[in-house]
Design a protein around this motif. Sequence first.
Motif, PDB file in Angstrom:
ATOM      1  N   PRO A 169       0.834  -1.210   0.000  1.00 61.60           N
ATOM      2  CA  PRO A 169       0.000   0.000   0.000  1.00 61.60           C
ATOM      3  C   PRO A 169       0.869   1.262   0.000  1.00 61.60           C
ATOM      4  N   ILE A 170       0.327   2.315  -0.580  1.00 60.65           N
ATOM      5  CA  ILE A 170       0.992   3.615  -0.608  1.00 60.65           C
ATOM      6  C   ILE A 170      -0.076   4.698  -0.575  1.00 60.65           C
ATOM      7  N   THR A 171       0.276   5.846  -0.006  1.00 59.87           N
ATOM      8  CA  THR A 171      -0.627   6.992   0.040  1.00 59.87           C
ATOM      9  C   THR A 171       0.064   8.180  -0.602  1.00 59.87           C
ATOM     10  N   PHE A 172      -0.656   8.884  -1.464  1.00 62.36           N
ATOM     11  CA  PHE A 172      -0.163  10.099  -2.089  1.00 62.36           C
ATOM     12  C   PHE A 172      -0.985  11.287  -1.607  1.00 62.36           C
ATOM     13  N   ASP A 173      -0.309  12.384  -1.319  1.00 66.06           N
ATOM     14  CA  ASP A 173      -0.981  13.663  -1.124  1.00 66.06           C
ATOM     15  C   ASP A 173      -1.119  14.276  -2.506  1.00 66.06           C
ATOM     16  N   VAL A 174      -2.328  14.702  -2.848  1.00 68.07           N
ATOM     17  CA  VAL A 174      -2.598  15.197  -4.196  1.00 68.07           C
ATOM     18  C   VAL A 174      -3.097  16.625  -4.134  1.00 68.07           C
ATOM     19  N   GLU A 175      -2.502  17.461  -4.943  1.00 67.51           N
ATOM     20  CA  GLU A 175      -2.984  18.823  -5.132  1.00 67.51           C
ATOM     21  C   GLU A 175      -3.669  18.882  -6.496  1.00 67.51           C
ATOM     22  N   PHE A 176      -4.934  19.252  -6.483  1.00 67.56           N
ATOM     23  CA  PHE A 176      -5.697  19.402  -7.720  1.00 67.56           C
ATOM     24  C   PHE A 176      -5.444  20.804  -8.252  1.00 67.56           C
ATOM     25  N   GLY A 177      -4.837  20.884  -9.424  1.00 62.95           N
ATOM     26  CA  GLY A 177      -4.486  22.177 -10.009  1.00 62.95           C
ATOM     27  C   GLY A 177      -5.649  22.877 -10.694  1.00 62.95           C
ATOM     28  N   GLY A 178      -6.721  22.143 -10.960  1.00 63.20           N
ATOM     29  CA  GLY A 178      -7.882  22.731 -11.600  1.00 63.20           C
ATOM     30  C   GLY A 178      -8.083  22.213 -13.013  1.00 63.20           C
ATOM     31  N   VAL A 179      -9.081  22.797 -13.654  1.00 65.02           N
ATOM     32  CA  VAL A 179      -9.434  22.445 -15.032  1.00 65.02           C
ATOM     33  C   VAL A 179      -9.398  23.724 -15.847  1.00 65.02           C
ATOM     34  N   VAL A 180      -8.836  23.622 -17.061  1.00 65.48           N
ATOM     35  CA  VAL A 180      -8.736  24.802 -17.910  1.00 65.48           C
ATOM     36  C   VAL A 180      -9.069  24.424 -19.355  1.00 65.48           C
ATOM     37  N   ASP A 181      -9.705  25.361 -20.046  1.00 68.38           N
ATOM     38  CA  ASP A 181      -9.980  25.188 -21.472  1.00 68.38           C
ATOM     39  C   ASP A 181      -8.747  25.594 -22.261  1.00 68.38           C
ATOM     40  N   VAL A 182      -8.330  24.748 -23.204  1.00 66.65           N
ATOM     41  CA  VAL A 182      -7.193  25.058 -24.066  1.00 66.65           C
ATOM     42  C   VAL A 182      -7.736  25.726 -25.324  1.00 66.65           C
ATOM     43  N   PRO A 183      -7.389  27.004 -25.538  1.00 63.76           N
ATOM     44  CA  PRO A 183      -7.968  27.757 -26.656  1.00 63.76           C
ATOM     45  C   PRO A 183      -7.657  27.184 -28.043  1.00 63.76           C
ATOM     46  N   MET A 184      -6.504  26.544 -28.201  1.00 61.91           N
ATOM     47  CA  MET A 184      -6.102  26.073 -29.528  1.00 61.91           C
ATOM     48  C   MET A 184      -7.011  24.987 -30.087  1.00 61.91           C
ATOM     49  N   ASP A 185      -7.491  24.090 -29.236  1.00 61.53           N
ATOM     50  CA  ASP A 185      -8.318  23.000 -29.759  1.00 61.53           C
ATOM     51  C   ASP A 185      -9.634  22.806 -28.996  1.00 61.53           C
ATOM     52  N   GLY A 186      -9.885  23.635 -27.992  1.00 59.97           N
ATOM     53  CA  GLY A 186     -11.137  23.550 -27.251  1.00 59.97           C
ATOM     54  C   GLY A 186     -11.190  22.431 -26.224  1.00 59.97           C
ATOM     55  N   SER A 187     -10.093  21.704 -26.052  1.00 58.55           N
ATOM     56  CA  SER A 187     -10.094  20.621 -25.067  1.00 58.55           C
ATOM     57  C   SER A 187      -9.990  21.198 -23.662  1.00 58.55           C
ATOM     58  N   ARG A 188     -10.425  20.400 -22.690  1.00 63.13           N
ATOM     59  CA  ARG A 188     -10.323  20.784 -21.276  1.00 63.13           C
ATOM     60  C   ARG A 188      -9.322  19.864 -20.604  1.00 63.13           C
ATOM     61  N   HIS A 189      -8.354  20.462 -19.916  1.00 61.10           N
ATOM     62  CA  HIS A 189      -7.308  19.708 -19.224  1.00 61.10           C
ATOM     63  C   HIS A 189      -7.454  19.874 -17.716  1.00 61.10           C
ATOM     64  N   ALA A 190      -7.198  18.782 -16.990  1.00 58.50           N
ATOM     65  CA  ALA A 190      -7.144  18.814 -15.527  1.00 58.50           C
ATOM     66  C   ALA A 190      -5.720  18.466 -15.116  1.00 58.50           C
ATOM     67  N   GLY A 191      -5.200  19.160 -14.098  1.00 59.86           N
ATOM     68  CA  GLY A 191      -3.840  18.920 -13.644  1.00 59.86           C
ATOM     69  C   GLY A 191      -3.778  18.503 -12.191  1.00 59.86           C
ATOM     70  N   PHE A 192      -2.827  17.621 -11.894  1.00 62.70           N
ATOM     71  CA  PHE A 192      -2.654  17.084 -10.546  1.00 62.70           C
ATOM     72  C   PHE A 192      -1.172  16.988 -10.214  1.00 62.70           C
ATOM     73  N   ASP A 193      -0.846  17.208  -8.951  1.00 65.79           N
ATOM     74  CA  ASP A 193       0.509  17.035  -8.422  1.00 65.79           C
ATOM     75  C   ASP A 193       0.384  16.069  -7.257  1.00 65.79           C
ATOM     76  N   ALA A 194       1.014  14.892  -7.363  1.00 64.72           N
ATOM     77  CA  ALA A 194       0.911  13.869  -6.322  1.00 64.72           C
ATOM     78  C   ALA A 194       2.287  13.562  -5.754  1.00 64.72           C
ATOM     79  N   THR A 195       2.386  13.525  -4.428  1.00 67.20           N
ATOM     80  CA  THR A 195       3.649  13.196  -3.775  1.00 67.20           C
ATOM     81  C   THR A 195       3.433  12.073  -2.767  1.00 67.20           C
ATOM     82  N   GLY A 196       4.396  11.171  -2.718  1.00 64.32           N
ATOM     83  CA  GLY A 196       4.346  10.064  -1.769  1.00 64.32           C
ATOM     84  C   GLY A 196       5.733   9.484  -1.590  1.00 64.32           C
ATOM     85  N   GLU A 197       5.831   8.483  -0.758  1.00 66.53           N
ATOM     86  CA  GLU A 197       7.123   7.837  -0.550  1.00 66.53           C
ATOM     87  C   GLU A 197       6.909   6.378  -0.178  1.00 66.53           C
TER      88      GLU A 197
END
Length: 183
Positions: free
Chosen positions: A124-152
């Motif tokens: 088993p492992i546990t990660f602390d996750v920071e949700f960076g949010g969701v953003v619309d990419v103007p070039m192609d209209g896609s929506r991206h979500a970003g995450f930063d996860a840290t664990g050991e």
Amino acid sequence: MTTESQSSTTVLPLVPGDWVFDPLHSSVGFTVRHLGISKVRGRFNELTAGLVVGDTLDTSSITATVALASIDTGNADRDAHVRAADLLDVEKRPTMSFRSTRIAGAGEDWTLEGDLTIGEVTRPITFDVEFGGVVDVPMDGSRHAGFDATGEFRRSDFGLDFAPGFLGDVIKVNLEVQFVEPR
């Protein structure tokens, strides 16, 4: 903090579906102590991941797989040695994989619990996750979500107990990942 009963009804701030992994904007890095006095930093250049968003946290899941042969510490000789049979042995242990078992949190701060497998050993492992949010990419209209996860984890828990005294037992892992909303 989210409790067990709240977890089953909490909704992720993402639309349900299979989100597409964006490898061009994702990475996995690590640090390990060397001789107990400094850290060696590296990354793995081959990462795949999956994010399935369900109607609640309990029906959502995250997976990730790293090709261990893709290790890159900035020193080709060291990397070749780490891949060899007397150390990591990437022929015997080609991948490191993660499969979530529980997601909890809200807003920007989340906890991700799961099983980490290296070779034939799973722990088993546990990660602390920071949700960076969701953003619309103007070039192609896609929506991206970003995450930063840290664990050991402790490498000795996976039978990777080579070079004690030279390399620390604790491996700190950091994943920066982006996913694209399903269309």
